[in-house]
Design an enzyme around this catalytic site. Structure first.
Site, PDB file in Angstrom:
ATOM      1  CE1 TYR A 151      18.230 -32.336   5.677  1.00 47.77           C
ATOM      2  CE2 TYR A 151      17.973 -29.966   5.958  1.00 47.77           C
ATOM      3  CZ  TYR A 151      17.687 -31.266   6.353  1.00 47.77           C
ATOM      4  OH  TYR A 151      16.851 -31.484   7.424  1.00 47.77           O
ATOM      5  CG  ASP A 246      15.582 -26.077  -1.351  1.00 49.63           C
ATOM      6  OD1 ASP A 246      15.250 -24.996  -0.817  1.00 49.63           O
ATOM      7  OD2 ASP A 246      15.741 -27.134  -0.710  1.00 49.63           O
ATOM      8  CE  LYS A 274      17.372 -22.375   6.222  1.00 49.62           C
ATOM      9  NZ  LYS A 274      17.363 -23.112   7.459  1.00 49.62           N
TER      10      LYS A 274
HETATM   11  N1  HOZ Z   1      21.279 -26.550   7.407  1.00 49.97           N
HETATM   12  C1  HOZ Z   1      20.038 -26.645   8.094  1.00 49.97           C
HETATM   13  C2  HOZ Z   1      18.967 -25.903   7.395  1.00 49.97           C
HETATM   14  N2  HOZ Z   1      19.203 -25.548   6.088  1.00 49.97           N
HETATM   15  C3  HOZ Z   1      20.203 -26.285   9.545  1.00 49.97           C
HETATM   16  C4  HOZ Z   1      18.951 -26.177  10.343  1.00 49.97           C
HETATM   17  C5  HOZ Z   1      18.496 -27.444  10.997  1.00 49.97           C
HETATM   18  O1  HOZ Z   1      18.582 -28.514  10.413  1.00 49.97           O
HETATM   19  O2  HOZ Z   1      18.017 -27.320  12.123  1.00 49.97           O
END
Ligand code: HOZ
Length: 434
Positions: A151, A246, A274
């Site tokens: 993702y 990524d 992040k």
């Molecule tokens: N897995 C997502 C971010 N890497 C979670 C955060 C989101 O989508 O709010």
């Protein structure tokens, strides 16, 4: 046999959720927060400190979501808060450069030598979207290879077989994206080098970039097979393809130098988010100067942002990276994460498969070895939901989805780890026989 439960009073959260749904789609501003796959309603958070969050009903939980990864130092770390407060007093945004942007950029470069220049943006999504545009402009090619279950934010061309909330909600390939956008994206199985070799034999010279999570964290945690990243580096070099790591999740998380530091691979471009924002909205993309100098205003590849490099967010990022210079923190994180992962594995009374890289870990409810998207999806998500609820009722806040990671922070102490393992043992006893 059902899971033994303690009664949690969460009536205020329930009420807040009802009210939120009147104003916000699904009552949440990011789908994974909605608790849909685990049932019930989300907890509304009042405050947090260290590794603990408190909901608006006054219940306290040991938090393994950590804002989905950024809070490696835990919530409201005093040094980060101090730096944010100092910055806020000087003004929240200028739309003009500050020295803070250069300071954060150089801290990132120091940790990731593959990055010679970088551009700050506001989110991981912006970072991956911009990196792909840049790779296409640089190579004058159109095809993009991504991997099933990875993702990279909600970028149009990358929402194909996407993990995280997209998989959790059963929409890995989102509607609303013109076919023209996705025609140029090829999604291949993760951890399968032959698939990449075979595709590149046919069309390698048409591929602009390969983008991947070097440790996948959005289909649960799936580490790369030994040699996989090395081989990808070799193939991309052979065909003149830009390799994009990524590292939005893994950057400064699984080692000071992210996955590239841990595995010793130099990508051409890296996307970050992040942790570099210390809990405020920051993303970045960077890499070889030769590529980055195609970005405007030096080159013609346009990308901009009113709040990009915002001084408050930069200050939170700088404060976090300053603290992370103390490498003993990573040793502590590694030791506690390993203990947690092993403890959770020992506690299991149903078939599970446990993965961990540094302070990112995951429990899959499957008898299969999980190495890719297909095997990750063999996990029994109904059982995960029961486990999640049992843990929550014992004061442990895990991700409300199987296809996410658990994050350990430097604020998680030995007692927190032990309490979590104990809770897991209790919950697992209740799951036995399922
Ligand atoms: N897995 C997502 C971010 N890497 C979670 C955060 C989101 O989508 O709010």
């Amino acid at each position: 046999m059902g899971v033994a439960t303690k009664k949690l009073t969460t009536t205020r959260s329930e009420k807040a959720f009802k009210e939120a749904q009147r104003h916000i789609p699904g009552g949440v501003n990011s789908p994974v927060r909605a608790f849909g796959p685990v049932g019930g309603y989300p907890l509304f958070i009042h405050s947090a400190s260290g590794c603990r969050i408190k909901d608006i009903d006054g219940n306290e939980y040991i938090d393994y979501v950590c804002s989905w990864g950024p809070l490696i130092l835990g919530h409201a770390h005093p040094h980060v808060i101090k730096k944010i407060q100092e910055a806020v007093k000087r003004g929240t945004s200028f739309g003009a450069p500050t020295e803070l942007e250069t300071q954060l950029a150089s801290l990132i470069k120091e940790a990731m030598p593959s990055i010679e220049k970088l551009r700050m943006v506001n989110s991981g999504t912006e970072a991956t979207m911009s990196a792909i545009r840049l790779a296409r402009a640089y190579t004058k090619r159109e095809l993009v290879i991504k991997f099933d279950g990875c993702y990279h934010g909600h970028v149009d061309g990358l929402l194909i077989k996407a993990g995280s909330g997209a998989t959790t909600l059963g929409v890995p390939t989102s509607p609303g994206i013109p076919q023209g956008y996705t025609n140029t994206t090829i999604s291949l199985p993760y951890n399968n080098i032959e698939a990449v070799e075979n595709f590149c034999k046919e069309k390698g010279k048409e591929v602009a970039c390969i983008i991947l999570e070097p440790v996948a964290g959005n289909m649960g945690v799936v580490p790369p097979r030994p040699g996989y990243l090395e081989k990808l580096r070799e193939i991309t070099k052979r065909y003149g393809i830009v390799l994009i790591f990524d590292e939005v999740m893994t950057g400064f998380r699984i080692s000071p130098g992210g996955a590239q530091g841990l595995y010793g691979i130099e990508p051409d471009l890296t996307t970050l988010g992040k942790i570099i924002g210390g809990g405020l909205p920051v993303g970045a993309y960077g890499g070889k100067a030769e590529i980055m100098d195609h970005v405007a205003p030096v080159g013609p590849v346009y990308q901009a942002g009113t709040l990009a490099g915002n001084p408050v967010a930069m200050s939170a990022g700088i404060a976090t990276l300053e603290k992370l210079k103390d490498k003993s923190l990573y040793a502590k994180l590694e030791e506690r994460s390993q203990r947690l992962s092993e403890g959770l594995e020992r506690s299991a009374r149903v078939k599970t498969f446990h993965t961990r890289v540094g302070s990112m870990l995951c429990t899959f409810f499957t008898s299969r070895e999980v190495t890719d998207y297909d095997t990750a999806r063999t996990s029994d998500t109904k059982l995960y939901a029961k486990y999640f609820r049992g843990m929550l009722e014992r004061g442990i806040y895990m991700a409300p989805s199987q296809f996410e990671a658990a994050f350990v922070s430097t604020a998680h102490g030995d007692d927190d780890i032990e309490a979590t393992i104990e809770a897991s043992s209790e919950v697992m006893r209740g799951l036995q026989g399922h």
